[in-house]
Scaffold this motif. Structure first.
Motif, PDB file in Angstrom:
ATOM      1  N   LEU A 210      10.489 -14.574  -3.778  1.00 35.65           N
ATOM      2  CA  LEU A 210      10.452 -15.645  -4.773  1.00 35.65           C
ATOM      3  C   LEU A 210       9.023 -15.977  -5.195  1.00 35.65           C
ATOM      4  N   SER A 211       8.092 -15.896  -4.229  1.00 35.91           N
ATOM      5  CA  SER A 211       6.714 -16.250  -4.577  1.00 35.91           C
ATOM      6  C   SER A 211       6.130 -15.234  -5.559  1.00 35.91           C
ATOM      7  N   ALA A 212       6.700 -14.027  -5.596  1.00 33.11           N
ATOM      8  CA  ALA A 212       6.208 -13.025  -6.537  1.00 33.11           C
ATOM      9  C   ALA A 212       6.703 -13.313  -7.956  1.00 33.11           C
ATOM     10  N   LEU A 213       7.757 -14.125  -8.063  1.00 32.81           N
ATOM     11  CA  LEU A 213       8.364 -14.372  -9.377  1.00 32.81           C
ATOM     12  C   LEU A 213       8.114 -15.774  -9.908  1.00 32.81           C
ATOM     13  N   LYS A 214       7.772 -16.682  -9.007  1.00 34.87           N
ATOM     14  CA  LYS A 214       7.742 -18.095  -9.390  1.00 34.87           C
ATOM     15  C   LYS A 214       6.653 -18.415 -10.425  1.00 34.87           C
ATOM     16  N   LEU A 215       7.060 -19.110 -11.468  1.00 33.52           N
ATOM     17  CA  LEU A 215       6.129 -19.560 -12.508  1.00 33.52           C
ATOM     18  C   LEU A 215       6.356 -21.055 -12.724  1.00 33.52           C
TER      19      LEU A 215
ATOM     20  N   LEU B 180      12.678 -16.354   5.189  1.00 31.18           N
ATOM     21  CA  LEU B 180      11.303 -15.857   5.146  1.00 31.18           C
ATOM     22  C   LEU B 180      11.161 -14.704   4.158  1.00 31.18           C
ATOM     23  N   SER B 181      12.123 -13.772   4.202  1.00 27.11           N
ATOM     24  CA  SER B 181      11.987 -12.626   3.314  1.00 27.11           C
ATOM     25  C   SER B 181      12.244 -13.048   1.866  1.00 27.11           C
ATOM     26  N   MET B 182      13.116 -14.055   1.680  1.00 27.70           N
ATOM     27  CA  MET B 182      13.348 -14.525   0.313  1.00 27.70           C
ATOM     28  C   MET B 182      12.134 -15.259  -0.225  1.00 27.70           C
ATOM     29  N   TYR B 183      11.436 -16.007   0.638  1.00 31.61           N
ATOM     30  CA  TYR B 183      10.211 -16.674   0.193  1.00 31.61           C
ATOM     31  C   TYR B 183       9.252 -15.651  -0.388  1.00 31.61           C
ATOM     32  N   ALA B 184       9.134 -14.515   0.319  1.00 31.69           N
ATOM     33  CA  ALA B 184       8.192 -13.486  -0.117  1.00 31.69           C
ATOM     34  C   ALA B 184       8.563 -12.995  -1.513  1.00 31.69           C
TER      35      ALA B 184
ATOM     36  N   PRO C 228      15.472 -15.328 -10.884  1.00 30.53           N
ATOM     37  CA  PRO C 228      16.089 -15.925  -9.696  1.00 30.53           C
ATOM     38  C   PRO C 228      15.515 -17.304  -9.371  1.00 30.53           C
ATOM     39  N   VAL C 229      14.227 -17.495  -9.635  1.00 37.01           N
ATOM     40  CA  VAL C 229      13.617 -18.790  -9.285  1.00 37.01           C
ATOM     41  C   VAL C 229      14.163 -19.901 -10.183  1.00 37.01           C
ATOM     42  N   CYS C 230      14.529 -19.546 -11.423  1.00 34.22           N
ATOM     43  CA  CYS C 230      15.084 -20.545 -12.338  1.00 34.22           C
ATOM     44  C   CYS C 230      16.472 -21.016 -11.895  1.00 34.22           C
ATOM     45  N   ASP C 231      17.118 -20.232 -11.042  1.00 39.16           N
ATOM     46  CA  ASP C 231      18.421 -20.620 -10.500  1.00 39.16           C
ATOM     47  C   ASP C 231      18.237 -21.873  -9.643  1.00 39.16           C
ATOM     48  N   PRO C 232      19.090 -22.895  -9.832  1.00 36.43           N
ATOM     49  CA  PRO C 232      18.862 -24.150  -9.110  1.00 36.43           C
ATOM     50  C   PRO C 232      18.832 -23.975  -7.582  1.00 36.43           C
ATOM     51  N   ALA C 233      19.739 -23.144  -7.028  1.00 33.84           N
ATOM     52  CA  ALA C 233      19.803 -23.003  -5.566  1.00 33.84           C
ATOM     53  C   ALA C 233      18.582 -22.270  -5.022  1.00 33.84           C
ATOM     54  N   LEU C 234      18.282 -21.120  -5.615  1.00 34.20           N
ATOM     55  CA  LEU C 234      17.121 -20.360  -5.149  1.00 34.20           C
ATOM     56  C   LEU C 234      15.828 -21.090  -5.481  1.00 34.20           C
TER      57      LEU C 234
ATOM     58  N   GLU D 151       8.671 -24.611  -1.955  1.00 34.31           N
ATOM     59  CA  GLU D 151       7.507 -24.670  -1.070  1.00 34.31           C
ATOM     60  C   GLU D 151       6.569 -23.477  -1.211  1.00 34.31           C
ATOM     61  N   VAL D 152       7.026 -22.416  -1.861  1.00 36.79           N
ATOM     62  CA  VAL D 152       6.164 -21.229  -1.905  1.00 36.79           C
ATOM     63  C   VAL D 152       5.190 -21.329  -3.083  1.00 36.79           C
ATOM     64  N   PRO D 153       4.030 -20.683  -2.966  1.00 38.90           N
ATOM     65  CA  PRO D 153       3.070 -20.749  -4.070  1.00 38.90           C
ATOM     66  C   PRO D 153       3.588 -19.981  -5.275  1.00 38.90           C
ATOM     67  N   ALA D 154       3.129 -20.363  -6.464  1.00 42.46           N
ATOM     68  CA  ALA D 154       3.533 -19.652  -7.677  1.00 42.46           C
ATOM     69  C   ALA D 154       2.819 -18.308  -7.726  1.00 42.46           C
TER      70      ALA D 154
END
Ligand SMILES: [Zn+2]
Length: 395
Positions: A293-298, A287-291, A312-318, A324-327
């Motif tokens: 990641l959603s701040a960084l996801k493009l 849950l805390s990682m979703y928060a 971090p979002v470009c990393d395959p695992a993360l 599922e999180v919004p960009a």
């Protein structure tokens, strides 16, 4: 520089941290109360019987026996209560105290940045243990909890309970889960859980599978009829199983006999026990990682040609976790110079080479100063004069 801590936001994730020991304590208290009510009730009855008899014929031996019985009850009650206090009551109180003290650190205005960092590190350890417990890595969880000295801050006991009941369900026994339901009857009713009915229904189905029709009918009367107000249709359908053997091809009855119902029971149990303890259905770590990641996801994070090693979002695992999180929503994009890693803006203008590549003014000026006014594109090797560069305006 002082941290601005979003205490309220942090507390949202800490609800189960405070709730789990409280639920446990409540259970211990209820058990104690039940024991007291049962024994005291019996003693009162015995005492009033004795008083009645005393007015009639007085039988010294009978009276003595009855008093002995009462003393025995009080002694056994005392023993039961002190056992319970020793095994669950006191430790629970300590756990609650330590957890509240842990939370108080972030609420206190005198907490220094260093103390906060320590606190955050401990929180990460707790969340890793939570993740390990939920994913069946019990040994790992225990080792971390012990090494980090956070045993009172993690819910190993609760998850051991969960595993015990789930293990039994996986081996097709409802007994443990039903015992848990009866311990938490009031709370389950409050959240309108139908877990107990589902378990009862399964036990009934198993009797039908074994073709023990008489036992199945008796079971219905004893355990299913009480649910008729809310589950009449399901009970009626279940009664049809008396006529249909397990090998039936008739849809609704075939589905009732389906062994995958046991997996559904495991899920229902987990949902119920998580809800009672206000535990989220996913690990707190996720849950805390979703928060974050959603701040960084493009969108670029999922484009093979645009991935960045620093993201971090470009990393395959993360990136998998971030699916599922919004960009993130950037009103203004910032452009970073690939030579210096600095942001390009009006103070550090982006400059375009004639070949179309763009770098920051700062980087190109520095390069030109070292090379007689010449700049070289690090990507293509293209070289030109600084005066050939054009300013780029972002609109
Ligand atoms: Zn990325």
């Amino acid at each position: 520089m002082a941290f601005t801590k979003n205490v309220e936001g942090m507390m949202l994730l800490e609800q189960p941290f405070a709730r789990v020991p409280y639920e446990n304590y409540r259970k211990v208290f209820r058990t104690q109360q039940k024991n007291i009510e049962k024994e005291i009730g019996a003693i009162q009855t015995a005492a009033s019987d004795l008083a009645k008899n005393a007015q009639g014929s007085l039988n010294p031996q009978g009276t003595l026996k009855s008093i002995d019985g009462m003393i025995g009850r009080v002694e056994s009650l005392k023993r039961k209560l002190s056992d319970l206090e020793q095994s669950a009551g006191r430790p629970t109180q300590d756990v609650m105290r330590e957890r509240y003290q842990h939370l108080a650190v972030i609420e206190s205005p005198t907490t220094s940045d260093a103390e906060y960092s320590q606190w955050a590190e401990k929180r990460l350890d707790r969340w890793i243990v939570d993740w390990a417990l939920r994913t069946g890595k019990e040994k790992t969880a225990r080792i971390i909890a012990q090494q980090k000295d956070i045993e009172t801050l993690v819910d190993i006991d609760l998850f051991m309970d969960i595993h015990r009941v789930e293990h039994a369900l996986a081996h097709q026994s409802c007994t443990e889960a039903l015992a848990w339901c009866s311990e938490n009857k009031t709370a389950l009713r409050k959240i309108k859980s139908t877990l107990e009915f589902e378990l009862r229904l399964q036990e009934y189905i198993e009797l039908c599978r074994a073709r023990r029709k008489e036992d199945a009918i008796a079971y219905t009367k004893k355990h299913l009829v009480t649910w008729q107000e809310t589950h009449l249709a399901q009970i009626r359908q279940a009664l049809g199983l008396l006529a249909f053997p397990p090998a039936t091809t008739c849809g609704p009855y075939k589905r009732l006999y389906d062994p995958s119902r046991w997996d559904v029971l495991v899920q229902s149990f987990r949902t119920a026990i998580y809800t009672l303890n206000t535990l989220p259905s996913e690990p707190l770590l996720n849950l805390s990682m979703y928060a974050g990641l959603s701040a960084l996801k493009l969108p670029a994070c999922y484009d093979e040609h645009m991935k960045s090693v620093d993201c971090p979002v470009c990393d395959p695992a993360l990136g998998q976790l971030a699916k599922e999180v919004p960009a993130s929503h950037h009103v203004n994009s910032s452009i970073v110079c690939s030579i210096t890693g600095k942001i390009m803006d009006e103070d550090n203008m982006p400059m375009a080479l004639p070949n179309g590549y763009v770098y920051s003014k700062e980087a190109l000026q520095e390069m030109a100063a070292k090379n007689d006014g010449q700049v070289t594109c690090p990507r293509t090797g293209y070289t030109c004069d600084f005066s050939d560069l054009r300013k780029v305006f972002i609109s």
